[in-house]
Design an enzyme around this catalytic site. Sequence first.
Site, PDB file in Angstrom:
ATOM      1  N   LYS A  23      -9.802   1.071  -5.433  1.00 14.29           N
ATOM      2  CA  LYS A  23     -10.409   0.663  -4.162  1.00 14.29           C
ATOM      3  C   LYS A  23     -11.110   1.878  -3.544  1.00 14.29           C
ATOM      4  O   LYS A  23     -10.756   3.011  -3.842  1.00 14.29           O
ATOM      5  CB  LYS A  23      -9.355   0.088  -3.219  1.00 14.29           C
ATOM      6  CG  LYS A  23      -8.210   1.041  -2.839  1.00 14.29           C
ATOM      7  CD  LYS A  23      -7.174   0.317  -2.011  1.00 14.29           C
ATOM      8  CE  LYS A  23      -6.124   1.290  -1.494  1.00 14.29           C
ATOM      9  NZ  LYS A  23      -5.033   0.622  -0.776  1.00 14.29           N
ATOM     10  N   HIS A  24     -12.191   1.653  -2.785  1.00 16.10           N
ATOM     11  CA  HIS A  24     -12.767   0.392  -2.317  1.00 16.10           C
ATOM     12  C   HIS A  24     -14.167   0.307  -2.898  1.00 16.10           C
ATOM     13  O   HIS A  24     -15.083   0.963  -2.391  1.00 16.10           O
ATOM     14  CB  HIS A  24     -12.809   0.353  -0.809  1.00 16.10           C
ATOM     15  CG  HIS A  24     -11.484   0.647  -0.162  1.00 16.10           C
ATOM     16  ND1 HIS A  24     -10.983   1.942   0.027  1.00 16.10           N
ATOM     17  CD2 HIS A  24     -10.530  -0.189   0.328  1.00 16.10           C
ATOM     18  CE1 HIS A  24      -9.811   1.884   0.637  1.00 16.10           C
ATOM     19  NE2 HIS A  24      -9.499   0.612   0.825  1.00 16.10           N
ATOM     20  N   ARG A  41       4.071   2.685   2.912  1.00 10.15           N
ATOM     21  CA  ARG A  41       4.925   1.728   3.637  1.00 10.15           C
ATOM     22  C   ARG A  41       6.400   1.928   3.317  1.00 10.15           C
ATOM     23  O   ARG A  41       7.260   1.572   4.101  1.00 10.15           O
ATOM     24  CB  ARG A  41       4.537   0.288   3.292  1.00 10.15           C
ATOM     25  CG  ARG A  41       3.039  -0.001   3.279  1.00 10.15           C
ATOM     26  CD  ARG A  41       2.349   0.347   4.569  1.00 10.15           C
ATOM     27  NE  ARG A  41       0.946  -0.079   4.541  1.00 10.15           N
ATOM     28  CZ  ARG A  41       0.033   0.354   5.371  1.00 10.15           C
ATOM     29  NH1 ARG A  41       0.329   1.243   6.309  1.00 10.15           N
ATOM     30  NH2 ARG A  41      -1.216  -0.088   5.283  1.00 10.15           N
ATOM     31  N   ASP A  72     -10.481  -7.073   0.105  1.00  9.02           N
ATOM     32  CA  ASP A  72      -9.792  -6.243   1.078  1.00  9.02           C
ATOM     33  C   ASP A  72      -9.319  -7.172   2.202  1.00  9.02           C
ATOM     34  O   ASP A  72      -9.657  -8.365   2.234  1.00  9.02           O
ATOM     35  CB  ASP A  72     -10.718  -5.144   1.608  1.00  9.02           C
ATOM     36  CG  ASP A  72      -9.962  -3.939   2.148  1.00  9.02           C
ATOM     37  OD1 ASP A  72      -8.734  -4.034   2.339  1.00  9.02           O
ATOM     38  OD2 ASP A  72     -10.601  -2.904   2.395  1.00  9.02           O
ATOM     39  N   HIS A 117     -12.137  -1.238   9.326  1.00  3.28           N
ATOM     40  CA  HIS A 117     -11.052  -1.962   9.988  1.00  3.28           C
ATOM     41  C   HIS A 117     -11.456  -2.396  11.396  1.00  3.28           C
ATOM     42  O   HIS A 117     -11.018  -3.436  11.882  1.00  3.28           O
ATOM     43  CB  HIS A 117      -9.790  -1.093  10.085  1.00  3.28           C
ATOM     44  CG  HIS A 117      -9.118  -0.851   8.775  1.00  3.28           C
ATOM     45  ND1 HIS A 117      -9.517   0.143   7.914  1.00  3.28           N
ATOM     46  CD2 HIS A 117      -8.062  -1.479   8.184  1.00  3.28           C
ATOM     47  CE1 HIS A 117      -8.728   0.118   6.846  1.00  3.28           C
ATOM     48  NE2 HIS A 117      -7.849  -0.850   6.979  1.00  3.28           N
ATOM     49  N   ARG A 134      -7.058  10.358   2.078  1.00  2.40           N
ATOM     50  CA  ARG A 134      -6.625   9.302   1.157  1.00  2.40           C
ATOM     51  C   ARG A 134      -7.352   9.461  -0.178  1.00  2.40           C
ATOM     52  O   ARG A 134      -6.864   8.988  -1.209  1.00  2.40           O
ATOM     53  CB  ARG A 134      -6.914   7.914   1.738  1.00  2.40           C
ATOM     54  CG  ARG A 134      -6.129   7.577   2.988  1.00  2.40           C
ATOM     55  CD  ARG A 134      -6.638   6.300   3.627  1.00  2.40           C
ATOM     56  NE  ARG A 134      -6.420   5.132   2.790  1.00  2.40           N
ATOM     57  CZ  ARG A 134      -6.946   3.928   3.021  1.00  2.40           C
ATOM     58  NH1 ARG A 134      -7.754   3.751   4.067  1.00  2.40           N
ATOM     59  NH2 ARG A 134      -6.682   2.919   2.214  1.00  2.40           N
ATOM     60  N   ASP A 152       0.861  -1.180   0.000  1.00  2.00           N
ATOM     61  CA  ASP A 152       0.000   0.000   0.000  1.00  2.00           C
ATOM     62  C   ASP A 152       0.899   1.231   0.000  1.00  2.00           C
ATOM     63  O   ASP A 152       1.417   1.643   1.047  1.00  2.00           O
ATOM     64  CB  ASP A 152      -0.906   0.016   1.238  1.00  2.00           C
ATOM     65  CG  ASP A 152      -2.020  -1.015   1.162  1.00  2.00           C
ATOM     66  OD1 ASP A 152      -2.625  -1.152   0.095  1.00  2.00           O
ATOM     67  OD2 ASP A 152      -2.278  -1.692   2.172  1.00  2.00           O
TER      68      ASP A 152
END
Length: 370
Positions: A183-184, A88, A266, A196, A153, A80
């Site tokens: 996404k998503h 990351r 996901d 999450h 985001r 990601d």
Amino acid sequence: MSFVIQSRRTSRAVPPDLPFGQLMLDVAGTTLTDADRKLLADPNVGGVILFARNVETPAQVRALTDSIRAIKPNILLAVDQEGGRVARLRQGFTPLPAMGRLGAYFTQSPVEALSLAYACGYVMAAEVLAVGIDFSFAPVLDIDGISQVIGDRAFHSTPVVVTALSAQFMHGMHAAGMATTGKHFPGHGSVAPDSHVAQAVDARTFDEIVVQDMLPFIQNLPQLDALMPAHVIFSQVDDKPAGFSAVWLQDIIRKRLNFDGVLFSDDLSMQAAHVAGDAAARLAAALGAGCDMGVICNDRAAAMLALDSLRQQNLDQPHKLLSPASQQRLCRMVGAIPAWQGDLQSTAGQLPQWQDLQARVADFCAHLAR
């Protein structure tokens, strides 16, 4: 060693009869453990997603990805690397702005913002590919609405602006050789709870979803190589989260939208996915609904439970759960990925466009930091 950028459709080839595993999972650290190696060798494992704990330097990431591919050449390696708070790869990589900052810039200078979106997509893709990772799960096509997890985001709160900026971002990704994942689907931005950690339910009608959240997906469909459905229940369409729903994945995505790219679940460890049961049941629900590959992150016990279930189902015929259509879609996606051999340091010398675009992105991020 150095590498030369290749066109989007000339790359490492995978024989059509070499099957893919249907589970993507993670590894423990910056190098492979014996447990990781044993896990990756399992024929039911088809992908690895990397996280910040797997990253120290570009050279170390390249060594890690090479070691993974030495075990399984056709494995898909993902990350990601959206920009902003979801990135990351940091130390030694070009910082990327949150996509929402591009949306804010669009209100001031739309032409420049669109050009910068292309630069961000290209630089992200070039650097991710250079360290041996096949693709980033990007871009986010959600709108910036009331979601507690999407926010900046997303490119913007207006669907047409999200569509325009994300299109340029994907043009940049494709120019560098990376497959795109939207996404998503069909949109997480208009649902407040963070899937999450909580169940997320959207009670709007299908028509309302289409003209708002789905618009960037529909308009950008020709550029999308893959989709990742949301763990959101759209209650007027189906009583299951989109990623577990044959209505969404088969009737809408495959038949109505005629999309034939890869469908990744996901993360099946997310709280909103637990409605389907334990990890084995979640993976079965995702694959049964139409996902080509299920993703389980940051929960090795859950990954092992799901993997054991796949092993049991595949005892008499390896990969019998992988449909010919899924096999073809995954082969096409791998076929879109350049077989680069090199490292991030060699990028500047080989890719003059990268140098110019990297400087633009870095300048923009420096301006935001002031």
